[in-house]
Design a protein around this motif. Structure first.
Motif, PDB file in Angstrom:
ATOM      1  N   ALA A 119       0.854  -1.293  -0.071  1.00 59.92           N
ATOM      2  CA  ALA A 119      -0.020   0.237   0.045  1.00 59.92           C
ATOM      3  C   ALA A 119       0.923   1.222   0.015  1.00 59.92           C
ATOM      4  O   ALA A 119       0.258   2.223  -0.613  1.00 59.92           O
ATOM      5  CB  ALA A 119      -0.818   0.233   1.344  1.00 59.92           C
ATOM      6  N   ALA A 120       2.002   1.333   0.684  1.00 63.63           N
ATOM      7  CA  ALA A 120       2.833   2.483   0.839  1.00 63.63           C
ATOM      8  C   ALA A 120       3.452   2.701  -0.508  1.00 63.63           C
ATOM      9  O   ALA A 120       4.067   3.943  -0.723  1.00 63.63           O
ATOM     10  CB  ALA A 120       4.044   2.292   2.001  1.00 63.63           C
ATOM     11  N   GLY A 121       4.009   1.453  -1.236  1.00 65.10           N
ATOM     12  CA  GLY A 121       4.691   1.960  -2.592  1.00 65.10           C
ATOM     13  C   GLY A 121       6.096   2.242  -2.038  1.00 65.10           C
ATOM     14  O   GLY A 121       6.785   1.606  -1.280  1.00 65.10           O
ATOM     15  N   ASP A 122       6.485   3.479  -2.634  1.00 62.74           N
ATOM     16  CA  ASP A 122       7.813   3.797  -2.072  1.00 62.74           C
ATOM     17  C   ASP A 122       8.077   4.547  -0.949  1.00 62.74           C
ATOM     18  O   ASP A 122       9.287   4.866  -0.407  1.00 62.74           O
ATOM     19  CB  ASP A 122       8.444   4.696  -3.225  1.00 62.74           C
ATOM     20  CG  ASP A 122       8.734   3.991  -4.578  1.00 62.74           C
ATOM     21  OD1 ASP A 122       9.007   2.652  -4.558  1.00 62.74           O
ATOM     22  OD2 ASP A 122       9.018   4.548  -5.597  1.00 62.74           O
ATOM     23  N   ALA A 123       7.090   4.901  -0.334  1.00 60.49           N
ATOM     24  CA  ALA A 123       6.999   5.623   1.024  1.00 60.49           C
ATOM     25  C   ALA A 123       7.286   4.780   2.111  1.00 60.49           C
ATOM     26  O   ALA A 123       7.263   3.326   2.065  1.00 60.49           O
ATOM     27  CB  ALA A 123       5.735   6.039   1.075  1.00 60.49           C
ATOM     28  N   ASP A 124       7.315   5.106   3.326  1.00 62.10           N
ATOM     29  CA  ASP A 124       7.920   4.435   4.274  1.00 62.10           C
ATOM     30  C   ASP A 124       6.418   3.597   5.119  1.00 62.10           C
ATOM     31  O   ASP A 124       5.441   4.309   5.167  1.00 62.10           O
ATOM     32  CB  ASP A 124       8.325   5.360   5.704  1.00 62.10           C
ATOM     33  CG  ASP A 124       9.780   5.898   5.174  1.00 62.10           C
ATOM     34  OD1 ASP A 124      10.460   4.985   4.472  1.00 62.10           O
ATOM     35  OD2 ASP A 124      10.413   6.955   5.877  1.00 62.10           O
ATOM     36  N   VAL A 125       6.765   2.735   5.824  1.00 62.58           N
ATOM     37  CA  VAL A 125       5.642   2.188   6.628  1.00 62.58           C
ATOM     38  C   VAL A 125       6.159   2.329   8.195  1.00 62.58           C
ATOM     39  O   VAL A 125       7.308   2.105   8.538  1.00 62.58           O
ATOM     40  CB  VAL A 125       5.638   0.576   6.490  1.00 62.58           C
ATOM     41  CG1 VAL A 125       4.590  -0.177   7.586  1.00 62.58           C
ATOM     42  CG2 VAL A 125       5.075   0.374   5.019  1.00 62.58           C
ATOM     43  N   ARG A 126       5.017   2.924   8.841  1.00 64.13           N
ATOM     44  CA  ARG A 126       5.291   3.066  10.198  1.00 64.13           C
ATOM     45  C   ARG A 126       4.661   1.894  11.085  1.00 64.13           C
ATOM     46  O   ARG A 126       3.439   1.268  10.630  1.00 64.13           O
ATOM     47  CB  ARG A 126       4.617   4.359  10.653  1.00 64.13           C
ATOM     48  CG  ARG A 126       4.593   4.631  12.107  1.00 64.13           C
ATOM     49  CD  ARG A 126       3.993   5.945  12.525  1.00 64.13           C
ATOM     50  NE  ARG A 126       2.634   6.182  11.890  1.00 64.13           N
ATOM     51  CZ  ARG A 126       2.035   7.155  11.534  1.00 64.13           C
ATOM     52  NH1 ARG A 126       2.776   8.300  11.815  1.00 64.13           N
ATOM     53  NH2 ARG A 126       0.926   7.205  11.126  1.00 64.13           N
ATOM     54  N   VAL A 127       5.404   1.267  12.342  1.00 67.01           N
ATOM     55  CA  VAL A 127       4.999   0.191  12.904  1.00 67.01           C
ATOM     56  C   VAL A 127       4.740   0.793  14.239  1.00 67.01           C
ATOM     57  O   VAL A 127       5.371   1.587  14.821  1.00 67.01           O
ATOM     58  CB  VAL A 127       5.751  -0.643  13.107  1.00 67.01           C
ATOM     59  CG1 VAL A 127       5.329  -1.944  14.175  1.00 67.01           C
ATOM     60  CG2 VAL A 127       5.887  -1.577  11.837  1.00 67.01           C
ATOM     61  N   GLN A 128       3.517   0.663  14.899  1.00 67.28           N
ATOM     62  CA  GLN A 128       3.197   1.334  16.178  1.00 67.28           C
ATOM     63  C   GLN A 128       2.677   0.305  17.020  1.00 67.28           C
ATOM     64  O   GLN A 128       2.050  -0.824  16.859  1.00 67.28           O
ATOM     65  CB  GLN A 128       1.944   2.409  16.026  1.00 67.28           C
ATOM     66  CG  GLN A 128       2.359   3.296  15.132  1.00 67.28           C
ATOM     67  CD  GLN A 128       1.207   4.256  14.812  1.00 67.28           C
ATOM     68  OE1 GLN A 128       0.418   4.012  13.881  1.00 67.28           O
ATOM     69  NE2 GLN A 128       1.049   5.284  15.553  1.00 67.28           N
ATOM     70  N   GLY A 129       3.004   0.578  18.511  1.00 64.19           N
ATOM     71  CA  GLY A 129       2.513  -0.459  19.404  1.00 64.19           C
ATOM     72  C   GLY A 129       3.768  -1.430  19.920  1.00 64.19           C
ATOM     73  O   GLY A 129       4.468  -1.937  19.128  1.00 64.19           O
ATOM     74  N   ALA A 130       3.927  -1.597  21.151  1.00 69.86           N
ATOM     75  CA  ALA A 130       4.789  -2.715  21.818  1.00 69.86           C
ATOM     76  C   ALA A 130       4.563  -3.896  21.178  1.00 69.86           C
ATOM     77  O   ALA A 130       5.712  -4.665  20.540  1.00 69.86           O
ATOM     78  CB  ALA A 130       4.626  -2.718  23.264  1.00 69.86           C
TER      79      ALA A 130
END
Length: 190
Positions: A119-130
């Protein structure tokens, strides 16, 4: 992730109505500054903190767990204007639980990260939560770790790096910037 000096991302006594636990809101004062009475300032972050927050505008997708999404009310639910969110959960929402158009539930961390990368393509993916972050680290799916270290000792609550046994993971320092938080970015060495 916003984190205390002693490694907590939430204080004790987390509930759906107290999502960051007791004292946990202090971890986000760098991005949601408050006055001496605890009221949020309308001006928002400034300087380095504003620059660090602006970097999140380029995120193409997020992966989070229900323990992050639910207490935040889905960041506005259907009014949420951010990138798509893939929720790593062991179950789909039940009858009567909220479902929002930009939120997709998946039951494996590999599927969550893979779908987010697509879904992000060339953009970053953010991972949230412990829990989500720990699962992604254990699966070898994290390229970088970014921490916003707030000058507070919470003493108890939910730890970010409660990984359990396994091989050590080496990190390479990429960037350090000082604002209300100490912003530190590491690259994961493979």
């Amino acid at each position: 992730m916003s984190i205390s000096v002693d490694g907590f991302i939430a204080g004790p006594n987390e509930t759906i109505d107290n999502g960051l636990g007791d004292g946990g809101q202090r971890l986000h004062d760098w991005v949601l500054p408050r006055d001496a009475d605890g009221r949020f300032l309308e001006s928002g972050p400034t300087g380095v903190d504003a620059e660090m927050m602006a970097a999140y505008q380029s995120v193409g997708a997020s992966v989070a767990g229900p323990g992050t999404v639910d207490p935040a009310g889905g960041w506005g639910g259907d009014a949420y204007e951010g990138p798509p969110v893939f929720i790593y959960a062991r179950r789909q929402p039940g009858r009567g639980e909220p479902r929002w158009s930009k939120f997709t539930y998946v039951d494996s961390i590999e599927e969550a990260i893979g779908s987010a990368r697509e879904a992000a393509g060339d953009a970053d993916v953010r991972v949230q939560g412990a829990g989500t972050g720990q699962a992604a680290i254990d699966a070898g799916l994290i390229d970088e770790v970014q921490l916003h270290v707030m000058p507070v000792l919470l003493r108890e609550g939910r730890r970010l790096f409660d990984l359990g046994p396994g091989a050590p993971l080496d990190l390479e320092l990429v960037e350090v910037r000082q604002g209300a938080a100490l912003h530190v970015r590491y690259r994961v060495r493979r």
